[in-house]
Each structure stands twice: as structure tokens, then as C-alpha cells.
Scaffold this motif. Structure first.
Motif, short mmCIF file in Angstrom:
data_model
loop_
_atom_site.label_atom_id
_atom_site.label_comp_id
_atom_site.label_asym_id
_atom_site.label_seq_id
_atom_site.Cartn_x
_atom_site.Cartn_y
_atom_site.Cartn_z
N ARG A 90 -24.02 7.98 -23.28
CA ARG A 90 -23.92 6.69 -22.60
C ARG A 90 -23.35 6.96 -21.22
O ARG A 90 -22.40 7.72 -21.07
N ALA A 91 -23.88 6.33 -20.21
CA ALA A 91 -23.43 6.58 -18.84
C ALA A 91 -22.00 6.09 -18.64
O ALA A 91 -21.63 5.01 -19.08
N MET A 92 -21.21 6.92 -17.96
CA MET A 92 -19.85 6.55 -17.58
C MET A 92 -19.88 6.25 -16.09
O MET A 92 -20.06 7.16 -15.28
N ASN A 93 -19.75 5.02 -15.71
CA ASN A 93 -19.69 4.65 -14.30
C ASN A 93 -18.24 4.45 -13.92
O ASN A 93 -17.65 3.43 -14.26
N VAL A 94 -17.67 5.43 -13.24
CA VAL A 94 -16.26 5.37 -12.90
C VAL A 94 -16.09 5.86 -11.47
O VAL A 94 -16.50 6.96 -11.15
N GLU A 95 -15.50 5.04 -10.64
CA GLU A 95 -15.19 5.47 -9.28
C GLU A 95 -13.80 4.97 -8.94
O GLU A 95 -13.43 3.85 -9.27
N HIS A 96 -13.03 5.81 -8.30
CA HIS A 96 -11.69 5.43 -7.85
C HIS A 96 -11.58 5.78 -6.38
O HIS A 96 -11.88 6.90 -5.98
N PRO A 97 -11.16 4.82 -5.59
CA PRO A 97 -11.03 5.07 -4.16
C PRO A 97 -10.08 6.24 -3.90
O PRO A 97 -9.07 6.39 -4.58
N GLY A 98 -10.43 7.04 -2.93
CA GLY A 98 -9.56 8.15 -2.55
C GLY A 98 -9.81 9.43 -3.33
O GLY A 98 -9.25 10.47 -2.99
N VAL A 99 -10.60 9.38 -4.40
CA VAL A 99 -10.92 10.58 -5.17
C VAL A 99 -12.39 10.93 -4.93
O VAL A 99 -13.27 10.09 -5.11
N ARG A 100 -12.61 12.15 -4.50
CA ARG A 100 -13.97 12.64 -4.26
C ARG A 100 -14.26 13.75 -5.26
O ARG A 100 -13.44 14.65 -5.43
N ILE A 101 -15.41 13.70 -5.88
CA ILE A 101 -15.84 14.75 -6.80
C ILE A 101 -16.90 15.56 -6.09
O ILE A 101 -17.84 15.00 -5.52
N ARG A 102 -16.74 16.88 -6.10
CA ARG A 102 -17.69 17.77 -5.43
C ARG A 102 -17.76 19.10 -6.16
O ARG A 102 -16.85 19.44 -6.93
N LEU A 156 -14.20 13.19 -13.32
CA LEU A 156 -14.68 14.55 -13.56
C LEU A 156 -15.61 14.59 -14.77
O LEU A 156 -16.66 15.24 -14.74
N MET A 157 -15.26 13.86 -15.82
CA MET A 157 -16.13 13.82 -17.00
C MET A 157 -17.45 13.12 -16.68
O MET A 157 -18.50 13.50 -17.21
N ALA A 158 -17.42 12.12 -15.81
CA ALA A 158 -18.66 11.47 -15.40
C ALA A 158 -19.56 12.45 -14.64
O ALA A 158 -20.78 12.44 -14.83
#
Length: 166
Positions: free
Chosen positions: A3-15, A114-116
């Protein structure tokens, strides 16, 4: 099914991880020792965690799977590695090898992001399951993964062999 995890938090960038992340990522190694059985050598656990993380820093073209870092204005605050792994039934799953978040960033959504990223990578591989392992005593991690929809599949049992129970 994932199941898709839609998670975003301002100030955190995943790369994707880069070589210059080495020091920051290796400082997270101790976070991978939580919940390890008390009969295991803590120093060996930390060294194994460092080796796992160092292995994730191989050049991207030479590395199977993917490694992502979470970055804020303060620098790298988390890491996750994901690869494919054949289950004993023969199906290929995605497997999270390491997930570590800096203590000051815990409960800030970094682990979820990160898990997303790992899940997105897994979906692109066309696999049906995302799997991982954690210490039986790591109740915090177990609750975190359960909140993300993970279910326990196997239990690993260990018996210490000493002179008295041969």
C-alpha cells in the motif's frame, strides 16, 4: 500487496546516498544495535552495523539495490537501504537491510519518509512484498513497522549452548 505510503515533512529531503555522506551515515551505526539480544556482543553488533552501512557506500553502479538518506539543513539525519531478496518460497521480495534515524530526528517523520522511498524503489522493481527484520526486543521499531502496515511473518529462536546443556 504494497500500500502506498504518502508521507512528506517540510525540511526533510530524501535523496540517494553520496560518498560525502560516509561519516554522517557511519555515525548512525549505533542506532542499528537497539533491541539486539543481550547475549550478543555489543561491540561486534556495532562493528557489523558499521560494515553494513559502509557496504551501502559502494559506487551506485556497483551496488545492488538502493540507499537513501534523509537530509535537513543540519545534514544527514537518517539512512535506509533496500535490495531484492529471494524468499524461501522462491518469490522475490524487496528487503530493507538497514533503517537508522539520528536520535534528535526520531518521531519527526524521517523514518516514515525513508520507508516511503524504499517502498517506491520496491514498486519500481515490480515486487509484491517489502520485508525487513528487527530485534525481538526492539519494541519501538516493531510498533513503528506495525503502524506502517508490516505484519510479523517469522520468529527466530536462539538457544545459548554452554558446557551445562550439551
Amino acid at each position: 500487496m504494497l500500500r502506498a505510503m504518502n508521507v512528506e515533512h517540510p525540511g526533510v529531503r530524501i535523496r540517494p546516498i553520496r560518498e560525502e555522506d560516509r561519516h554522517a551515515v557511519l555515525t548512525l551505526a549505533h542506532r542499528l544495535t537497539e533491541g539486539v539480544a543481550e547475549w550478543r556482543d555489543p561491540e561486534a553488533v556495532v562493528e557489523a552495523a558499521r560494515q553494513w552501512l559502509a557496504g551501502s557506500l559502494t559506487p551506485e553502479g556497483d551496488r545492488p539495490g538502493a540507499v537513501f538518506v534523509a537530509e535537513t539543513d543540519d545534514g544527514v539525519v537518517g539512512v535506509v537501504s533496500v535490495n531484492t531478496h529471494q524468499h524461501f518460497t522462491g518469490t522475490v521480495d524487496a528487503y530493507v537491510g538497514e533503517l537508522a534515524v539520528a536520535p534528535h530526528a526520531v518521531r519527526g517523520g524521517v523514518g516514515r519518509q525513508l520507508m516511503a522511498a524504499a517502498e517506491t524503489w520496491a514498486r519500481r522493481q515490480g515486487v509484491r512484498h517489502l520485508t525487513l527484520e528487527t530485534g525481538a526486543a526492539n519494541t519501538t521499531a516493531r510498533r513503528f513497522y506495525a503502524a506502517l502496515g508490516f505484519r510479523e511473518e517469522a520468529i527466530r529462536l536462539t538457544r545459548t549452548l554452554d558446557e551445562g546443556n550439551a
